[in-house]
Design a protein around this motif. Structure first.
Motif, short mmCIF file in Angstrom:
data_model
loop_
_atom_site.label_atom_id
_atom_site.label_comp_id
_atom_site.label_asym_id
_atom_site.label_seq_id
_atom_site.Cartn_x
_atom_site.Cartn_y
_atom_site.Cartn_z
N PRO A 146 0.84 -1.31 0.30
CA PRO A 146 -0.03 -0.28 0.43
C PRO A 146 1.06 1.20 -0.25
CG PRO A 146 -0.40 -0.72 2.14
CD PRO A 146 0.56 -2.49 1.22
N ARG A 147 1.86 1.21 0.46
CA ARG A 147 3.48 2.52 0.32
C ARG A 147 4.35 2.05 -0.37
NH1 ARG A 147 6.31 3.42 5.14
NH2 ARG A 147 6.87 1.55 6.27
N THR A 148 5.00 3.27 -0.43
CA THR A 148 6.22 3.52 -0.61
C THR A 148 7.49 3.08 0.44
OG1 THR A 148 6.68 5.45 -0.24
CG2 THR A 148 5.97 4.83 -2.77
N TRP A 149 8.53 3.04 -0.18
CA TRP A 149 9.54 2.65 0.36
C TRP A 149 10.76 3.05 0.88
CZ3 TRP A 149 7.62 -0.60 5.09
CH2 TRP A 149 6.93 -1.21 5.34
N ASN A 150 11.56 3.09 1.26
CA ASN A 150 12.42 3.63 0.96
C ASN A 150 13.90 2.64 1.12
OD1 ASN A 150 15.14 5.35 2.56
ND2 ASN A 150 13.40 7.01 2.44
N VAL A 151 14.78 3.30 0.84
CA VAL A 151 16.39 2.09 0.65
C VAL A 151 16.36 1.76 1.97
CG1 VAL A 151 17.72 4.14 -0.37
CG2 VAL A 151 17.67 1.67 -0.96
N SER A 152 16.73 2.71 2.62
CA SER A 152 17.55 2.80 4.02
C SER A 152 16.61 1.75 4.68
CB SER A 152 17.31 3.81 4.97
OG SER A 152 15.57 4.00 4.79
#
Length: 162
Positions: A146-152
């Protein structure tokens, strides 16, 4: 409350490592006289010729802008040095479309697995790279997360696609 003026005085009269000068001297172009020196006679306070001192202060005020510019240059160099050190420790990671990744279980907060639970969950497939380290993911069943994810919060998964 009684200590606050002394703390502020100490802050204004300490040499800052970023620019090599004190905030007091950058403001008034002169060294500060500490309160203890005012109460007792010292060589610095006893041998003051006020007429000559006022003339010297006038000259110092004329040179104040130049000292402030030099301090700003030193501060910029210090910040650049800190930035270079920080950036040397940062790992550049990016994923391509179709890469398999694990996502951090602490970041997803789907379930509290406790101290001995898994730290990473997945694998997930990267479906879209949104820029600046943000990615859209989909699970193995093809369901979009459902949402975006940061590379960290992601790490590369080294298994073959099925």
């Amino acid at each position: 409350m009684e200590e606050l003026p002394h703390v502020l005085w100490a802050h204004r009269t300490m040499i800052k490592s970023s620019n090599g000068d004190t905030p007091f001297s950058l403001t008034y172009e002169t060294k500060a006289v500490i309160p203890a020196e005012i109460g007792m006679p010292t060589l610095r306070t006893a041998e003051v010729d006020l007429a000559q001192k006022n003339e010297a202060l006038g000259i110092n005020l004329d040179l104040l802008e130049e000292r402030r510019e030099e301090a700003a240059i030193r501060e910029a160099k210090s910040k650049a040095r800190m930035e270079k050190y920080y950036n040397s420790k940062v790992k550049n990671t990016s994923f391509k479309l179709g890469d398999l990744v694990y996502r951090n279980n602490d970041a997803s907060r789907t379930e509290d697995t406790g101290k001995l639970g898994p730290k990473w969950e997945g694998p997930y497939e990267v479906t879209e790279a949104l820029g600046k380290g943000a990615y859209k993911l989909r699970d193995r069943d093809g369901k979009q997360l459902p949402r975006t994810w940061n590379v960290s919060n992601l790490k590369k998964c080294y298994i073959h696609k099925m």
